[in-house]
Enzyme design. Structure first.
Site, PDB file in Angstrom:
ATOM      1  N   ARG A 232      -4.765  -2.625   2.578  1.00  0.00           N
ATOM      2  CA  ARG A 232      -5.225  -3.969   2.965  1.00  0.00           C
ATOM      3  C   ARG A 232      -6.242  -3.908   4.099  1.00  0.00           C
ATOM      4  NH1 ARG A 232       0.176  -6.043   4.489  1.00  0.00           N
ATOM      5  NH2 ARG A 232      -0.689  -8.088   4.904  1.00  0.00           N
TER       6      ARG A 232
ATOM      7  N   LYS B 201      -3.852 -13.826  13.077  1.00  0.00           N
ATOM      8  CA  LYS B 201      -4.630 -14.928  12.498  1.00  0.00           C
ATOM      9  C   LYS B 201      -3.729 -16.090  12.051  1.00  0.00           C
ATOM     10  CE  LYS B 201      -6.553 -13.209   8.959  1.00  0.00           C
ATOM     11  NZ  LYS B 201      -5.908 -13.782   7.788  1.00  0.00           N
TER      12      LYS B 201
ATOM     13  N   ARG C  20       6.555  -6.461  11.692  1.00  0.00           N
ATOM     14  CA  ARG C  20       6.833  -7.625  10.834  1.00  0.00           C
ATOM     15  C   ARG C  20       7.650  -7.198   9.606  1.00  0.00           C
ATOM     16  NH1 ARG C  20       1.894 -11.120   8.523  1.00  0.00           N
ATOM     17  NH2 ARG C  20       1.709  -9.410   7.047  1.00  0.00           N
TER      18      ARG C  20
ATOM     19  N   ARG D  82     -12.555 -14.088   1.627  1.00  0.00           N
ATOM     20  CA  ARG D  82     -12.319 -12.674   1.888  1.00  0.00           C
ATOM     21  C   ARG D  82     -13.397 -11.804   1.266  1.00  0.00           C
ATOM     22  NH1 ARG D  82      -6.467 -13.189   2.740  1.00  0.00           N
ATOM     23  NH2 ARG D  82      -5.524 -11.210   3.291  1.00  0.00           N
TER      24      ARG D  82
ATOM     25  N   ARG E 269       8.402  -8.164   4.228  1.00  0.00           N
ATOM     26  CA  ARG E 269       7.370  -8.493   3.240  1.00  0.00           C
ATOM     27  C   ARG E 269       7.033  -7.273   2.396  1.00  0.00           C
ATOM     28  NH1 ARG E 269       2.205 -12.014   5.140  1.00  0.00           N
ATOM     29  NH2 ARG E 269       1.109 -10.553   3.796  1.00  0.00           N
TER      30      ARG E 269
HETATM   31  P1  AMP Z   1      -2.345 -12.611   3.577  1.00  0.00           P
HETATM   32  O1  AMP Z   1      -1.043 -13.326   3.716  1.00  0.00           O
HETATM   33  O2  AMP Z   1      -3.509 -13.437   4.017  1.00  0.00           O
HETATM   34  O3  AMP Z   1      -2.339 -11.240   4.194  1.00  0.00           O
HETATM   35  O4  AMP Z   1      -2.564 -12.396   2.016  1.00  0.00           O
HETATM   36  C1  AMP Z   1      -1.638 -11.662   1.230  1.00  0.00           C
HETATM   37  C2  AMP Z   1      -2.285 -11.200  -0.054  1.00  0.00           C
HETATM   38  O5  AMP Z   1      -2.703 -12.336  -0.826  1.00  0.00           O
HETATM   39  C3  AMP Z   1      -3.545 -10.359   0.071  1.00  0.00           C
HETATM   40  O6  AMP Z   1      -3.249  -8.990   0.301  1.00  0.00           O
HETATM   41  C4  AMP Z   1      -4.194 -10.573  -1.296  1.00  0.00           C
HETATM   42  O7  AMP Z   1      -3.539  -9.842  -2.313  1.00  0.00           O
HETATM   43  C5  AMP Z   1      -3.897 -12.056  -1.545  1.00  0.00           C
HETATM   44  N1  AMP Z   1      -4.964 -12.952  -1.028  1.00  0.00           N
HETATM   45  C6  AMP Z   1      -4.838 -13.885  -0.027  1.00  0.00           C
HETATM   46  N2  AMP Z   1      -5.989 -14.541   0.170  1.00  0.00           N
HETATM   47  C7  AMP Z   1      -6.874 -14.017  -0.705  1.00  0.00           C
HETATM   48  C8  AMP Z   1      -8.250 -14.254  -0.979  1.00  0.00           C
HETATM   49  N3  AMP Z   1      -8.965 -15.168  -0.305  1.00  0.00           N
HETATM   50  N4  AMP Z   1      -8.845 -13.510  -1.956  1.00  0.00           N
HETATM   51  C9  AMP Z   1      -8.153 -12.586  -2.661  1.00  0.00           C
HETATM   52  N5  AMP Z   1      -6.859 -12.305  -2.448  1.00  0.00           N
HETATM   53  C10 AMP Z   1      -6.214 -13.002  -1.486  1.00  0.00           C
END
Ligand code: AMP
Length: 191
Positions: free
Chosen positions: A144, A13, A127, A88, A133
């Site tokens: 997740r 994504k 990754r 989300r 990360r």
């Molecule tokens: P991502 O890089 O999109 O995988 O996001 C990393 C982490 O950020 C997620 O596992 C959540 O802890 C937090 N996060 C990102 N976007 C959101 C969202 N829209 N709502 C809640 N938590 C978020």
């Protein structure tokens, strides 16, 4: 062009969102990146966010909605955006709908990137080896992906009913997936 991408972690994504943003000159708004930048800044908010991201849980809807409201008001988003990682949850989707309604805008297209969990897990573990990360460990990846299926995947149906949903088979190469996305974007552009 207002574009939204939905898809599990590891569906590519972020990579696709970046390419769309570069191609169409719209800002790539990635909530995960925004939160990680806040954590880097080492503020009280950053210190509060770190354990949440490290555990793979979701940050509160209130905080996320506020974050996106402010971001969409910035000048560079006035002519379009590529939204990645938000909404989300159901509450976030409702908030986004009403924000867009208030400013008289609409999502032109919502891409739902579909990839089986085992492929996502393999990509995220790769990754982890490359980028290190903190949330790319096997336990946190499982957490997740579980959260994605429970909280976020139902939004695909929400956008299917409200129109403009395009499903993408995202288990293929980056270029193949991007070609499919481009075809859909060109159809939207001529509409
Ligand atoms: P991502 O890089 O999109 O995988 O996001 C990393 C982490 O950020 C997620 O596992 C959540 O802890 C937090 N996060 C990102 N976007 C959101 C969202 N829209 N709502 C809640 N938590 C978020």
């Amino acid at each position: 062009m207002n574009v939204l991408l939905l898809g599990p972690q590891g569906s590519g994504k972020g990579t696709q969102a970046k390419r769309i943003a570069d191609e169409y000159g719209a800002p790539h708004i990635a909530t995960g990146d925004m939160l990680r930048a806040t954590i880097q800044s080492d503020t009280p908010l950053g210190r509060k966010l770190k354990p949440i991201l490290d555990s793979g849980r979701l940050v509160s809807d209130d905080l996320m909605i506020e974050l996106i409201r402010n971001r969409l008001e910035e000048a560079d988003a006035a002519n379009g955006f590529v939204l990645d990682g938000f909404p989300r949850t159901w509450a976030q989707a409702q908030a986004l709908d009403s924000m867009l309604r208030e400013i008289g805008r609409d999502l032109n297209v919502v891409f739902a990137l579909q990839v089986p969990d085992d492929v996502c897990t393999q990509r995220l573990l790769k990754r982890a080896r490359e980028e290190g990360r903190a949330d790319d460990t096997p336990e946190v990846i499982a957490e997740r992906l579980g959260t994605y299926h429970r909280e976020t995947e139902p939004l695909v149906d929400h956008y299917r009913t409200s129109g403009n949903l395009v499903g993408i088979h995202a288990g293929r190469s980056i270029n193949e997936v991007f070609s499919e996305i481009q075809v859909a974007l060109e159809q939207v552009a001529v509409r």
